[in-house]
Design an enzyme around this catalytic site. Structure first.
Site, mmCIF file in Angstrom:
data_model
loop_
_atom_site.group_PDB
_atom_site.id
_atom_site.type_symbol
_atom_site.label_atom_id
_atom_site.label_comp_id
_atom_site.label_asym_id
_atom_site.label_seq_id
_atom_site.Cartn_x
_atom_site.Cartn_y
_atom_site.Cartn_z
ATOM 1 N N HIS A 1 35.589 4.449 70.346
ATOM 2 C CA HIS A 1 36.690 3.547 69.988
ATOM 3 C C HIS A 1 36.225 2.662 68.843
ATOM 4 C CE1 HIS A 1 39.730 3.829 73.424
ATOM 5 N NE2 HIS A 1 38.892 4.837 73.571
ATOM 6 N N TYR B 1 44.313 -5.843 74.726
ATOM 7 C CA TYR B 1 44.063 -7.105 75.437
ATOM 8 C C TYR B 1 45.240 -8.008 75.111
ATOM 9 C CZ TYR B 1 39.112 -5.815 76.157
ATOM 10 O OH TYR B 1 37.938 -5.203 76.543
ATOM 11 N N PRO C 1 34.831 -9.870 83.288
ATOM 12 C CA PRO C 1 34.891 -8.574 82.597
ATOM 13 C C PRO C 1 35.623 -8.569 81.255
ATOM 14 C CG PRO C 1 36.454 -8.630 84.403
ATOM 15 C CD PRO C 1 35.684 -9.906 84.476
ATOM 16 N N LYS D 1 31.008 -6.816 78.849
ATOM 17 C CA LYS D 1 29.582 -7.019 78.584
ATOM 18 C C LYS D 1 28.668 -6.669 79.759
ATOM 19 C CE LYS D 1 29.033 -8.032 74.464
ATOM 20 N NZ LYS D 1 29.564 -6.694 74.320
ATOM 21 N N TYR E 1 31.594 -7.872 70.610
ATOM 22 C CA TYR E 1 32.131 -6.807 71.460
ATOM 23 C C TYR E 1 31.319 -5.519 71.296
ATOM 24 C CZ TYR E 1 35.813 -4.324 74.056
ATOM 25 O OH TYR E 1 36.511 -3.612 74.999
HETATM 26 C C1 PHB Z 1 37.705 -0.919 81.946
HETATM 27 O O1 PHB Z 1 38.147 0.083 81.361
HETATM 28 O O2 PHB Z 1 37.484 -0.916 83.165
HETATM 29 C C2 PHB Z 1 37.467 -2.162 81.168
HETATM 30 C C3 PHB Z 1 37.547 -2.119 79.777
HETATM 31 C C4 PHB Z 1 37.341 -3.280 79.046
HETATM 32 C C5 PHB Z 1 37.068 -4.476 79.703
HETATM 33 C C6 PHB Z 1 36.993 -4.514 81.084
HETATM 34 C C7 PHB Z 1 37.194 -3.353 81.825
HETATM 35 O O3 PHB Z 1 36.899 -5.619 78.968
#
Ligand code: PHB
Length: 398
Positions: A78, A206, A295, A299, A387
């Site tokens: 990605h 997000y 989450p 990280k 990130y």
């Molecule tokens: C996930 O795909 O579980 C996931 C992806 C990004 C995040 C947290 C969880 O920031």
């Protein structure tokens, strides 16, 4: 025959998560023997749904040390994410901003690969073996455990590593019985689902919205992972599928979501934590046992792997040359990254979620913050650098 059994090894590792298994793998490559124990079954470890995003250097370490070849064939690269707020999506182009990307490869797949690699190397992994206490008498360290038959087991080692997650048993040997450290709790959680559907967007979304946060993530071409901010006490079974889809759709509107049958639900509580001390004598802590992040910054697993890179190098110097200097500096060596990741995870969390007591001022200020980030190249670059991950020094390990 029942009774107390014992084992001797160079490094005893409590916890067969990404940190414990990767450490055992790196030690094995340097000719250092380890025994990894975990209270869970192999099946439970390999099937529990966890995080999904790997930083570029985590992928490099997994693939170049032979821990996982599948990450490159089955994982998806990605090159950015979308930040959404006030009904509009803004792409953060990681590649253009930093020349780095991340990989979507679920944690349980990483664990499957690492367990297979450890067993293929003839390394000892003991499942359903629960640590009761870790002791360090100065001359040796010991893990007192209960084996799969419920019998007591003592593992004596030159060094013990606590890699047993946020509810660690090993931690007390370093921080003392109170398990001291630095904490932050958040007044919300994530309601996570897995559904059978094609991806609703090419990259992760997000989204900040007046109804609360949502994250549209993925698992594969046919399975998607999505989250929505919820009350920490929510019972995930109390919502109908229709309610879940309506809540998700409202939070990413007008971006459409492709619906599909929901086959798993869970609620993830949020916590920030750093242990007061990360090593003492013959014991060190790695991963969630040493620090936990919410989450939102993706990280957790990456930070665990970064600890292990530093500790593997330190244990090599200790076992080969009786040189304790890198063990002594393990804590300061990892803490800078840990606190940068704590800040980034907190920052993403507070910028994207709606706190229950948020005033109209707070809400408008938050939109001002999001707008500042997306409209400034410096803002977007900070997000992209954090990130995709601060570079790891892998050279002596590859
Ligand atoms: C996930 O795909 O579980 C996931 C992806 C990004 C995040 C947290 C969880 O920031």
């Amino acid at each position: 025959m029942p009774g107390v059994s014992s084992a001797r090894t160079q490094v005893a590792i409590v916890g067969a998560g990404p940190a414990g298994l990767m450490l055992s793998h790196l030690l094995g490559a340097a000719g250092i023997e380890s025994i990894v124990i975990d209270k869970r079954t192999r099946e439970a470890i390999q099937t529990t749904v966890r995080a999904g995003i790997l930083e570029a250097d985590t992928v490099r370490l997994l693939s170049q040390t032979g821990a996982s070849s599948r990450v490159l064939s089955d994982g998806q690269r990605h090159d950015g994410i979308e930040l959404r707020f006030a009904g509009t999506g803004h792409r953060i182009d990681f590649m253009a901003l930093t020349g780095r990307s991340v990989w979507l490869y679920p944690q349980h797949e990483v664990l499957r690969d690492l367990i297979a690699a450890r067993l293929a190397d003839g390394q000892e992994l003991r499942f359903e073996t629960e640590a009761v206490r870790v002791e360090d008498d100065g001359a040796v360290a010991r893990v007192l455990a209960t084996d799969a038959d419920g019998e007591p087991l003592t593992i004596t080692a030159d060094f013990v590593v606590g890699a047993d997650g946020s509810r660690s048993v090993a931690r007390r040997a370093v921080t003392g019985p109170a398990g001291e450290g630095y904490f932050r709790e958040y007044p919300f959680a994530w309601f996570g689902i897995l559904c059978e559907a094609p991806a609703s967007a090419p990259e992760l979304i997000y989204s900040n919205s007046p109804e609360g946060f949502a994250l549209i993530s993925q698992r594969s071409a046919t399975v998607q992972r999505m989250y929505l901010q919820c009350d920490p006490d929510l019972d995930p079974q109390s919502w109908s599928e229709e309610q879940i889809w309506e809540a998700l759709e409202a939070r990413v509107a007008p971006h459409p979501l492709i619906r599909g049958p929901i086959f798993q639900r869970d609620v993830l509580r949020f916590r920030s934590y750093v242990a007061s001390s990360l090593s003492s004598g013959r014991v060190a802590l790695v991963g969630d046992c040493a620090h936990t992040v919410p989450p939102t910054g993706a990280k957790g697993m990456n930070l665990a792997i970064a600890d292990v890179v530093v500790l593997a190098r330190a244990l090599r110097a200790l076992m080969r040359k009786r040189d304790r200097s890198l063990i002594e500096s393990y804590e300061p060596d990892v803490l800078e990254r840990v606190w940068k990741a704590q800040h980034f995870s907190w920052w993403m969390t507070q910028m994207l979620h709606l706190t229950p007591e948020a005033s109209e001022f707070d809400r408008r200020r938050q939109l001002g913050e999001l707008q500042s980030v997306v409209s400034s190249e410096a803002g977007r670059r900070y997000l992209a650098e954090a990130y995709t991950g601060w570079p790891l020094d892998l050279e002596s390990l590859l």
